[in-house]
Scaffold this motif. Structure first.
Motif, short mmCIF file in Angstrom:
data_model
loop_
_atom_site.label_atom_id
_atom_site.label_comp_id
_atom_site.label_asym_id
_atom_site.label_seq_id
_atom_site.Cartn_x
_atom_site.Cartn_y
_atom_site.Cartn_z
N SER A 140 0.84 -1.20 0.00
CA SER A 140 0.00 0.00 0.00
C SER A 140 0.87 1.25 0.00
O SER A 140 0.57 2.23 -0.70
N ASN A 141 1.94 1.23 0.75
CA ASN A 141 2.88 2.35 0.78
C ASN A 141 3.68 2.43 -0.52
O ASN A 141 3.94 3.52 -1.03
N MET A 142 4.09 1.29 -1.04
CA MET A 142 4.90 1.26 -2.26
C MET A 142 4.18 1.91 -3.44
O MET A 142 4.80 2.63 -4.23
N LEU A 143 2.89 1.65 -3.58
CA LEU A 143 2.14 2.17 -4.72
C LEU A 143 1.95 3.69 -4.65
O LEU A 143 1.51 4.29 -5.61
N ARG A 144 2.31 4.29 -3.51
CA ARG A 144 2.14 5.73 -3.33
C ARG A 144 3.45 6.51 -3.42
O ARG A 144 3.45 7.73 -3.28
N VAL A 145 4.58 5.81 -3.60
CA VAL A 145 5.87 6.51 -3.66
C VAL A 145 6.54 6.29 -5.02
O VAL A 145 6.29 5.31 -5.71
N ALA A 146 7.42 7.25 -5.36
CA ALA A 146 8.17 7.15 -6.61
C ALA A 146 9.17 6.00 -6.50
O ALA A 146 9.66 5.73 -5.42
N PRO A 147 9.44 5.35 -7.58
CA PRO A 147 8.97 5.57 -8.95
C PRO A 147 7.67 4.84 -9.25
O PRO A 147 7.07 5.04 -10.30
N TRP A 148 7.23 3.98 -8.33
CA TRP A 148 6.10 3.09 -8.62
C TRP A 148 4.77 3.82 -8.78
O TRP A 148 3.90 3.35 -9.50
N ASN A 149 4.61 4.98 -8.14
CA ASN A 149 3.33 5.69 -8.22
C ASN A 149 3.08 6.31 -9.59
O ASN A 149 1.99 6.81 -9.86
N PRO A 165 -7.61 4.54 4.13
CA PRO A 165 -7.97 5.79 3.44
C PRO A 165 -6.78 6.64 2.98
O PRO A 165 -6.79 7.17 1.89
N GLY A 166 -5.73 6.73 3.76
CA GLY A 166 -4.57 7.53 3.37
C GLY A 166 -3.58 6.81 2.47
O GLY A 166 -2.58 7.39 2.06
N LEU A 167 -3.85 5.53 2.17
CA LEU A 167 -2.93 4.74 1.37
C LEU A 167 -3.57 4.20 0.09
O LEU A 167 -3.14 3.18 -0.44
N GLN A 168 -4.59 4.88 -0.39
CA GLN A 168 -5.21 4.50 -1.66
C GLN A 168 -4.19 4.65 -2.78
O GLN A 168 -3.43 5.61 -2.79
N PRO A 169 -4.13 3.71 -3.73
CA PRO A 169 -3.19 3.88 -4.85
C PRO A 169 -3.65 5.02 -5.75
O PRO A 169 -4.82 5.41 -5.71
N PRO A 170 -2.76 5.56 -6.57
CA PRO A 170 -3.17 6.59 -7.52
C PRO A 170 -4.30 6.08 -8.42
O PRO A 170 -4.44 4.87 -8.64
N LEU A 171 -5.10 6.99 -8.94
CA LEU A 171 -6.27 6.61 -9.74
C LEU A 171 -5.92 5.82 -10.99
O LEU A 171 -6.74 5.05 -11.49
N HIS A 172 -4.71 5.96 -11.51
CA HIS A 172 -4.34 5.25 -12.74
C HIS A 172 -3.91 3.80 -12.46
O HIS A 172 -3.61 3.07 -13.39
N ILE A 173 -3.87 3.40 -11.19
CA ILE A 173 -3.54 2.01 -10.85
C ILE A 173 -4.83 1.30 -10.45
O ILE A 173 -5.32 1.46 -9.34
N PRO A 174 -5.40 0.52 -11.37
CA PRO A 174 -6.67 -0.16 -11.06
C PRO A 174 -6.45 -1.37 -10.14
O PRO A 174 -5.36 -1.94 -10.08
N ILE A 175 -7.52 -1.73 -9.43
CA ILE A 175 -7.54 -2.94 -8.61
C ILE A 175 -8.36 -3.96 -9.40
O ILE A 175 -9.50 -3.69 -9.77
#
Length: 196
Positions: free
Chosen positions: A52-61, A80-90
């Motif tokens: 959850s944290n990885m998907l929110r930090v560079a370069p992965w985000n 709630p504070g660790l939602q992935p960016p909108l371009h990363i679908p689940i």
């Protein structure tokens, strides 16, 4: 048993770097904010918190990734504070392997197209096309990348932008997937008078 994967990396090296950081979060400089596993936390919960944290930090985000639950019965929601960016679908379910089409040799089936942005000739290997069926925009990968990054000049990889021809918002990852043959079955859906 594998229950969750992240896929869509631009290269095997990028995928291996992600996997290494996921397995060694306390050795990764990018994940210094992730606390160690608590005694009350299961291995799955801890690895979920890490990813959850990885998907929110560079370069992965900024990469066009997909987070996929292979076993839906293990599914967890993002904090709630660790939602992935909108371009990363689940996504849910297994991944279907797609065979790569053999690349055409130089000159074979080479079409002469002009870049919408720079007006120079575009080789098939360098061409991106808008995937909206009514749009005929073709451009060099680098020209469209620069066009998308005008508002984010400090970045190297665009996330999304407006097609310079039709004005529709498109995700960079979707354009790259379409270039590799993953969007060949889109159909035009005509707008009704109430949608215009």
């Amino acid at each position: 048993e594998m229950v969750f994967i992240v896929h869509g990396f631009p290269s095997d090296i990028a995928a291996l770097r992600f996997e290494w950081a996921w397995q060694h979060p306390h050795s990764s400089r990018r994940l210094s904010q992730v606390s160690r596993r608590s005694r009350k936390e299961s291995s799955l919960q801890f690895h979920w918190r890490v990813v959850s944290n990885m998907l929110r930090v560079a370069p992965w985000n900024r990469l066009p990734l997909t987070a996929r639950w292979l076993k839906q019965e293990y599914r967890m929601d993002f904090e709630p504070g660790l939602q992935p960016p909108l371009h990363i679908p689940i996504a849910f379910g297994s991944v279907r392997a797609k065979k790569k089409l053999p690349l055409q040799s130089a000159g074979e089936g080479e079409e002469t197209t002009r870049c919408f942005l720079c007006k120079e000739l575009v080789k098939v290997s360098e061409k991106l096309s808008c995937f909206h069926p009514s749009c005929g925009m073709r451009s060099h990968v680098i020209c469209l990348s620069k066009h998308f990054l005008r508002s984010e000049p400090s970045h190297l990889l665009p996330v999304e932008g407006e097609c310079p021809a039709c004005g529709c918002s498109v995700l960079w990852g979707s354009l790259i997937r379409q270039k590799h043959g993953c969007f060949g079955d889109l159909e035009e859906i005509p707008l009704s008078a109430s949608q215009v």
